[in-house]
Design a protein around this motif. Structure first.
Motif, PDB file in Angstrom:
ATOM      1  N   GLN A 103       8.430  58.370 -65.844  1.00  0.00           N
ATOM      2  CA  GLN A 103       8.513  58.826 -64.458  1.00  0.00           C
ATOM      3  C   GLN A 103       9.178  57.749 -63.608  1.00  0.00           C
ATOM      4  N   ILE A 104       9.829  58.182 -62.543  1.00  0.00           N
ATOM      5  CA  ILE A 104      10.577  57.286 -61.669  1.00  0.00           C
ATOM      6  C   ILE A 104       9.896  57.203 -60.310  1.00  0.00           C
ATOM      7  N   LEU A 105       9.580  55.993 -59.899  1.00  0.00           N
ATOM      8  CA  LEU A 105       9.044  55.746 -58.566  1.00  0.00           C
ATOM      9  C   LEU A 105      10.197  55.387 -57.644  1.00  0.00           C
ATOM     10  N   ARG A 106      10.311  56.144 -56.564  1.00  0.00           N
ATOM     11  CA  ARG A 106      11.375  55.890 -55.583  1.00  0.00           C
ATOM     12  C   ARG A 106      10.764  55.563 -54.231  1.00  0.00           C
ATOM     13  N   ILE A 107      11.162  54.439 -53.683  1.00  0.00           N
ATOM     14  CA  ILE A 107      10.828  54.087 -52.303  1.00  0.00           C
ATOM     15  C   ILE A 107      12.100  54.310 -51.499  1.00  0.00           C
ATOM     16  N   GLU A 108      12.160  55.447 -50.838  1.00  0.00           N
ATOM     17  CA  GLU A 108      13.404  55.858 -50.178  1.00  0.00           C
ATOM     18  C   GLU A 108      13.636  55.118 -48.872  1.00  0.00           C
ATOM     19  N   LYS A 109      12.593  55.057 -48.054  1.00  0.00           N
ATOM     20  CA  LYS A 109      12.737  54.436 -46.739  1.00  0.00           C
ATOM     21  C   LYS A 109      11.538  53.548 -46.458  1.00  0.00           C
ATOM     22  N   ILE A 110      11.794  52.470 -45.752  1.00  0.00           N
ATOM     23  CA  ILE A 110      10.744  51.571 -45.295  1.00  0.00           C
ATOM     24  C   ILE A 110      10.927  51.385 -43.802  1.00  0.00           C
ATOM     25  N   ALA A 111       9.824  51.357 -43.078  1.00  0.00           N
ATOM     26  CA  ALA A 111       9.899  51.150 -41.639  1.00  0.00           C
ATOM     27  C   ALA A 111      10.707  49.895 -41.320  1.00  0.00           C
ATOM     28  N   ARG A 112      11.447  49.926 -40.225  1.00  0.00           N
ATOM     29  CA  ARG A 112      12.317  48.818 -39.835  1.00  0.00           C
ATOM     30  C   ARG A 112      11.560  47.489 -39.856  1.00  0.00           C
ATOM     31  N   ASN A 113      12.183  46.485 -40.494  1.00  0.00           N
ATOM     32  CA  ASN A 113      11.598  45.147 -40.641  1.00  0.00           C
ATOM     33  C   ASN A 113      10.223  45.196 -41.315  1.00  0.00           C
ATOM     34  N   GLY A 114      10.046  46.152 -42.214  1.00  0.00           N
ATOM     35  CA  GLY A 114       8.755  46.315 -42.876  1.00  0.00           C
ATOM     36  C   GLY A 114       8.705  45.659 -44.240  1.00  0.00           C
ATOM     37  N   THR A 115       7.528  45.724 -44.862  1.00  0.00           N
ATOM     38  CA  THR A 115       7.296  45.161 -46.184  1.00  0.00           C
ATOM     39  C   THR A 115       6.354  46.074 -46.951  1.00  0.00           C
ATOM     40  N   ILE A 116       6.672  46.306 -48.228  1.00  0.00           N
ATOM     41  CA  ILE A 116       5.826  47.096 -49.122  1.00  0.00           C
ATOM     42  C   ILE A 116       5.319  46.190 -50.239  1.00  0.00           C
ATOM     43  N   TYR A 117       4.046  46.335 -50.588  1.00  0.00           N
ATOM     44  CA  TYR A 117       3.481  45.629 -51.736  1.00  0.00           C
ATOM     45  C   TYR A 117       3.146  46.653 -52.812  1.00  0.00           C
ATOM     46  N   LEU A 118       3.749  46.489 -53.985  1.00  0.00           N
ATOM     47  CA  LEU A 118       3.556  47.393 -55.117  1.00  0.00           C
ATOM     48  C   LEU A 118       2.763  46.667 -56.196  1.00  0.00           C
ATOM     49  N   ALA A 119       1.542  47.145 -56.436  1.00  0.00           N
ATOM     50  CA  ALA A 119       0.695  46.596 -57.493  1.00  0.00           C
ATOM     51  C   ALA A 119       0.663  47.568 -58.662  1.00  0.00           C
ATOM     52  N   ILE A 120       0.725  47.052 -59.878  1.00  0.00           N
ATOM     53  CA  ILE A 120       0.656  47.865 -61.095  1.00  0.00           C
ATOM     54  C   ILE A 120      -0.403  47.241 -61.992  1.00  0.00           C
ATOM     55  N   ARG A 121      -1.353  48.061 -62.426  1.00  0.00           N
ATOM     56  CA  ARG A 121      -2.467  47.546 -63.215  1.00  0.00           C
ATOM     57  C   ARG A 121      -1.989  46.988 -64.554  1.00  0.00           C
ATOM     58  N   GLY A 122      -2.478  45.810 -64.907  1.00  0.00           N
ATOM     59  CA  GLY A 122      -2.134  45.192 -66.169  1.00  0.00           C
ATOM     60  C   GLY A 122      -1.804  43.720 -66.015  1.00  0.00           C
ATOM     61  N   LYS A 123      -1.512  43.090 -67.118  1.00  0.00           N
ATOM     62  CA  LYS A 123      -1.153  41.675 -67.133  1.00  0.00           C
ATOM     63  C   LYS A 123       0.367  41.548 -67.121  1.00  0.00           C
ATOM     64  N   TRP A 124       0.901  40.976 -66.042  1.00  0.00           N
ATOM     65  CA  TRP A 124       2.347  40.860 -65.860  1.00  0.00           C
ATOM     66  C   TRP A 124       2.868  39.652 -66.629  1.00  0.00           C
ATOM     67  N   ARG A 125       3.872  39.882 -67.464  1.00  0.00           N
ATOM     68  CA  ARG A 125       4.523  38.779 -68.175  1.00  0.00           C
ATOM     69  C   ARG A 125       5.792  38.399 -67.424  1.00  0.00           C
ATOM     70  N   VAL A 126       5.638  37.532 -66.433  1.00  0.00           N
ATOM     71  CA  VAL A 126       6.747  37.104 -65.586  1.00  0.00           C
ATOM     72  C   VAL A 126       6.779  35.580 -65.540  1.00  0.00           C
ATOM     73  N   ASN A 127       7.899  35.036 -65.074  1.00  0.00           N
ATOM     74  CA  ASN A 127       8.032  33.585 -64.956  1.00  0.00           C
ATOM     75  C   ASN A 127       7.004  33.041 -63.973  1.00  0.00           C
ATOM     76  N   ARG A 128       6.347  31.961 -64.355  1.00  0.00           N
ATOM     77  CA  ARG A 128       5.418  31.285 -63.452  1.00  0.00           C
ATOM     78  C   ARG A 128       5.778  29.807 -63.386  1.00  0.00           C
ATOM     79  N   VAL A 129       5.831  29.290 -62.182  1.00  0.00           N
ATOM     80  CA  VAL A 129       6.130  27.876 -61.953  1.00  0.00           C
ATOM     81  C   VAL A 129       5.001  27.295 -61.118  1.00  0.00           C
ATOM     82  N   TYR A 130       4.439  26.186 -61.563  1.00  0.00           N
ATOM     83  CA  TYR A 130       3.246  25.628 -60.924  1.00  0.00           C
ATOM     84  C   TYR A 130       2.172  26.706 -60.782  1.00  0.00           C
TER      85      TYR A 130
END
Length: 328
Positions: A103-130
């Motif tokens: 399935q595809i998640l689409r965030i089409e529009k965001i309120a002007r000068n806004g911010t969205i936080y997208l959380a996905i359940r699970g352990k994220w394997r991403v780069n970590r520094v300090y």
């Protein structure tokens, strides 16, 4: 398992609570601007361990963006108002949601000068520094820790625990609301304010615009007139996100999470912790008004805002959050 970035936009980054103990090394803390909506996004997917940098999320500042789920996942979005779709079905934010494979998640529009936080359940394997996954695009860090996401990037997220979670919603009164007029932000006195008498009056009486010459390091604020103060130089000293510096003969600078760790301009004020979240929903073209408050009130408001989250989740899932502290 995880997501594929089909359309990244130009301001989508991996974030968490930031680097807690690196400022003495000259490394900015980075991290999300709105900790409260970060906590809510994670709580909606049953992430409750916020020790250290906490779970990773995606911070999205502009749309449209698209993500493909390559396995079933539980996810949630908090922050600004916007238009969201799972495939072609419109979906709400601020609630627990379930995606099927492909399935595809689409965030089409965001309120002007806004911010969205997208959380996905699970352990994220991403780069970590300090010990933090937060992106700092001005740093030499590798991978997602030093760059915005790009089209076709993949984030691997290992599934943990059950995937069929009960649906929880953020109460309406705890969702960020953006007014159309100037935004009032509470401040306390900075270390050098006593040497800049004219500035204290200006901060309480004037409305400030946010210049287009701004970045994730800080907002450059515009004023209606030029202010000078007697302090023309100082020894470079510690600065923090939320501080307001004011160069003599220049315009003030409001520091953000990616700001430098020291600075040589007078520190005239500090935004209280309970109001820092407002900076996630402001940007060029917006106007600010400041209101002086006391250190005692700032401490009380910080505790109150944190307890809004912990009380709600303790009531629903007392066994999950009672042993995990929330800190700024």
């Amino acid at each position: 398992m995880g997501i594929i970035v089909k359309k990244a936009g130009w301001q989508t980054m991996v974030m968490d609570q930031g680097r807690k103990n690196t400022r003495h090394l000259g490394v900015p803390s980075s991290g999300v601007t709105d900790l409260f909506q970060y906590w809510w996004a994670n709580g909606l997917v049953h992430h409750f361990d916020f020790k250290g940098a906490g779970p990773a999320v995606l911070e999205v500042g502009t749309g449209p963006v698209e993500f493909v789920f390559d396995q079933p996942h539980v996810f949630a979005m908090t922050g600004s108002a916007g238009e969201y779709y799972l495939d072609d079905q419109k979906i709400p934010s601020h609630t627990t949601l379930h995606a099927k494979s492909q399935q595809i998640l689409r965030i089409e529009k965001i309120a002007r000068n806004g911010t969205i936080y997208l959380a996905i359940r699970g352990k994220w394997r991403v780069n970590r520094v300090y010990e933090s996954a937060s992106a700092d695009v001005l740093s030499p860090f590798s991978g997602s820790a030093g760059n915005r996401l790009k089209d076709q990037d993949r984030i691997i997220i290992d599934q943990v625990g059950q995937m069929e979670l009960s649906t929880v919603k953020t109460p309406d009164y705890l969702k960020p609301a953006k007014s159309s007029g100037p935004h009032t932000i509470r401040i306390t006195a900075g270390a050098e304010l006593h040497q800049c008498d004219q500035i204290k009056h200006a901060l309480s009486e004037e409305s400030f615009g946010i210049s287009r010459n701004s970045s994730r390091m800080g907002y450059r604020l515009t004023t209606n007139q030029e202010y000078n103060h007697t302090m023309t130089s100082m020894v470079s000293s510690i600065v923090l996100p939320g501080m307001i510096q004011w160069p003599s003969g220049g315009e003030p600078i409001l520091l953000l999470p990616n700001c430098q760790t020291t600075g040589g301009y007078p520190r005239v004020a500090k935004i209280i912790d309970a109001d820092l979240w407002k900076l996630a929903y402001l940007g060029p073209g917006d106007h600010l008004e400041f209101k002086w408050t006391t250190r005692e009130e700032a401490i009380y408001l910080r505790k109150y805002k944190t307890q809004q989250f912990t009380r709600f989740w303790n009531k629903l899932f007392p066994e999950n959050i009672k042993n995990h502290s929330l800190t700024y």
